[in-house]
Design an enzyme around this catalytic site. Sequence first.
Site, PDB file in Angstrom:
ATOM      1  N   HIS A 100       8.237   2.683   0.523  1.00  0.00           N
ATOM      2  CA  HIS A 100       6.986   3.605   0.076  1.00  0.00           C
ATOM      3  C   HIS A 100       7.313   4.951  -0.108  1.00  0.00           C
ATOM      4  O   HIS A 100       7.114   5.660  -1.054  1.00  0.00           O
ATOM      5  CB  HIS A 100       5.785   3.407   1.006  1.00  0.00           C
ATOM      6  CG  HIS A 100       5.173   2.100   1.404  1.00  0.00           C
ATOM      7  ND1 HIS A 100       5.066   1.911   2.642  1.00  0.00           N
ATOM      8  CD2 HIS A 100       4.513   1.501   0.408  1.00  0.00           C
ATOM      9  CE1 HIS A 100       4.219   0.618   2.419  1.00  0.00           C
ATOM     10  NE2 HIS A 100       4.038   0.334   1.263  1.00  0.00           N
ATOM     11  N   LYS A 118      -8.701  -7.800   3.612  1.00  0.00           N
ATOM     12  CA  LYS A 118      -7.374  -7.930   4.333  1.00  0.00           C
ATOM     13  C   LYS A 118      -7.847  -7.749   5.658  1.00  0.00           C
ATOM     14  O   LYS A 118      -8.107  -6.819   6.358  1.00  0.00           O
ATOM     15  CB  LYS A 118      -6.484  -6.537   3.908  1.00  0.00           C
ATOM     16  CG  LYS A 118      -5.898  -6.752   2.714  1.00  0.00           C
ATOM     17  CD  LYS A 118      -4.097  -6.400   2.382  1.00  0.00           C
ATOM     18  CE  LYS A 118      -3.927  -6.934   1.330  1.00  0.00           C
ATOM     19  NZ  LYS A 118      -2.660  -6.242   0.817  1.00  0.00           N
ATOM     20  N   ARG A 167       8.660  -4.026  -6.775  1.00  0.00           N
ATOM     21  CA  ARG A 167       9.962  -4.524  -6.189  1.00  0.00           C
ATOM     22  C   ARG A 167      10.758  -5.440  -7.148  1.00  0.00           C
ATOM     23  O   ARG A 167      11.506  -5.265  -7.875  1.00  0.00           O
ATOM     24  CB  ARG A 167       9.834  -4.828  -4.798  1.00  0.00           C
ATOM     25  CG  ARG A 167       9.475  -3.659  -3.869  1.00  0.00           C
ATOM     26  CD  ARG A 167       8.874  -4.185  -2.660  1.00  0.00           C
ATOM     27  NE  ARG A 167       7.527  -4.699  -3.003  1.00  0.00           N
ATOM     28  CZ  ARG A 167       6.634  -4.809  -2.054  1.00  0.00           C
ATOM     29  NH1 ARG A 167       6.633  -4.869  -0.795  1.00  0.00           N
ATOM     30  NH2 ARG A 167       5.530  -5.480  -2.326  1.00  0.00           N
ATOM     31  N   SER A 192       5.877  -3.945   4.339  1.00  0.00           N
ATOM     32  CA  SER A 192       5.499  -3.429   5.512  1.00  0.00           C
ATOM     33  C   SER A 192       5.415  -4.859   6.373  1.00  0.00           C
ATOM     34  O   SER A 192       5.458  -4.888   7.696  1.00  0.00           O
ATOM     35  CB  SER A 192       3.956  -3.152   5.371  1.00  0.00           C
ATOM     36  OG  SER A 192       4.000  -2.079   4.766  1.00  0.00           O
TER      37      SER A 192
HETATM   38  P1  ADP Z   1      -1.086  -3.182  -1.096  1.00  0.00           P
HETATM   39  O1  ADP Z   1      -1.691  -4.085  -0.132  1.00  0.00           O
HETATM   40  O2  ADP Z   1      -1.806  -2.287  -1.822  1.00  0.00           O
HETATM   41  O3  ADP Z   1       0.169  -3.915  -1.912  1.00  0.00           O
HETATM   42  P2  ADP Z   1       1.207  -1.998   0.130  1.00  0.00           P
HETATM   43  O4  ADP Z   1       1.304  -0.867   1.063  1.00  0.00           O
HETATM   44  O5  ADP Z   1       1.972  -3.244   0.705  1.00  0.00           O
HETATM   45  O6  ADP Z   1      -0.161  -2.002  -0.138  1.00  0.00           O
HETATM   46  O7  ADP Z   1       2.026  -1.364  -0.988  1.00  0.00           O
HETATM   47  C1  ADP Z   1       1.738  -0.099  -1.598  1.00  0.00           C
HETATM   48  C2  ADP Z   1       2.404   0.005  -2.999  1.00  0.00           C
HETATM   49  O8  ADP Z   1       3.792   0.189  -2.618  1.00  0.00           O
HETATM   50  C3  ADP Z   1       2.402  -1.384  -3.599  1.00  0.00           C
HETATM   51  O9  ADP Z   1       2.436  -0.734  -5.328  1.00  0.00           O
HETATM   52  C4  ADP Z   1       3.632  -1.991  -3.529  1.00  0.00           C
HETATM   53  O10 ADP Z   1       4.107  -2.772  -4.676  1.00  0.00           O
HETATM   54  C5  ADP Z   1       4.596  -0.689  -3.377  1.00  0.00           C
HETATM   55  N1  ADP Z   1       5.678  -0.977  -2.454  1.00  0.00           N
HETATM   56  C6  ADP Z   1       5.691  -1.382  -1.145  1.00  0.00           C
HETATM   57  N2  ADP Z   1       6.943  -1.654  -0.534  1.00  0.00           N
HETATM   58  C7  ADP Z   1       7.721  -1.056  -1.507  1.00  0.00           C
HETATM   59  C8  ADP Z   1       9.170  -1.036  -1.748  1.00  0.00           C
HETATM   60  N3  ADP Z   1       9.901  -1.356  -0.652  1.00  0.00           N
HETATM   61  N4  ADP Z   1       9.789  -0.317  -2.712  1.00  0.00           N
HETATM   62  C9  ADP Z   1       8.644   0.099  -3.638  1.00  0.00           C
HETATM   63  N5  ADP Z   1       7.641  -0.146  -3.510  1.00  0.00           N
HETATM   64  C10 ADP Z   1       6.987  -0.582  -2.725  1.00  0.00           C
END
Ligand code: ADP
Length: 173
Positions: A23, A47, A97, A135
């Site tokens: 992130h 969620k 990703r 995460s």
């Molecule tokens: P959500 O439940 O909305 O997917 P996340 O916190 O998992 O929430 O992810 C928020 C955003 O960050 C999403 O667009 C996700 O694809 C992106 N994201 C999560 N992890 C990574 C990573 N390692 N690299 C790039 N983008 C990421």
Amino acid sequence: MAPANPPAHALYPGSFDVVTLGHLDVIRRAARIFARVTVAVAHNPAKIYALFTVEERLAMLRVSVKKWRNVDVASFSGLTVNVASQVGATVILRGLRAVSDFEYELQMAMMNDNLAPDVTTVFMAPSPQYSFLSSSSVKEIARLGGDISDFVTPAVARELIARIRAESVNESC
Ligand code: ADP
């Protein structure tokens, strides 16, 4: 001569349960491209299980992004496109990703475009070392006692380990 474009404000929505270096890599890149970036933690009733409350996630994000002066943090519920127009953002930023993200993200982008054609979704790829980081995988590794120092900041690692310990104490009572 065409009028100058207004500097773009990007909204980066997500769960951020917990904020990872993936992130932060996206936020770091976005902070160099956009005039302003708002990282928005979703209150998402769909969620059911989150390890941290929205307020806790906001607190960890605030500390993590404080070095970027054009990045701020907020929480929201409801439609992302509504939040984008409320804060004056013309861009919704999402991380991409692997191919596995693509179908869902594209569907969301198309839906959002339909709801708010003035808001554009921008996808950003992280550095390769973060392209398999999520995460949920960090939480899983932490639960199994693995080293998470390559995946989250030291402050987030401390919070995460403490929460998982507290959780396992509660479960064994
Ligand atoms: P959500 O439940 O909305 O997917 P996340 O916190 O998992 O929430 O992810 C928020 C955003 O960050 C999403 O667009 C996700 O694809 C992106 N994201 C999560 N992890 C990574 C990573 N390692 N690299 C790039 N983008 C990421």
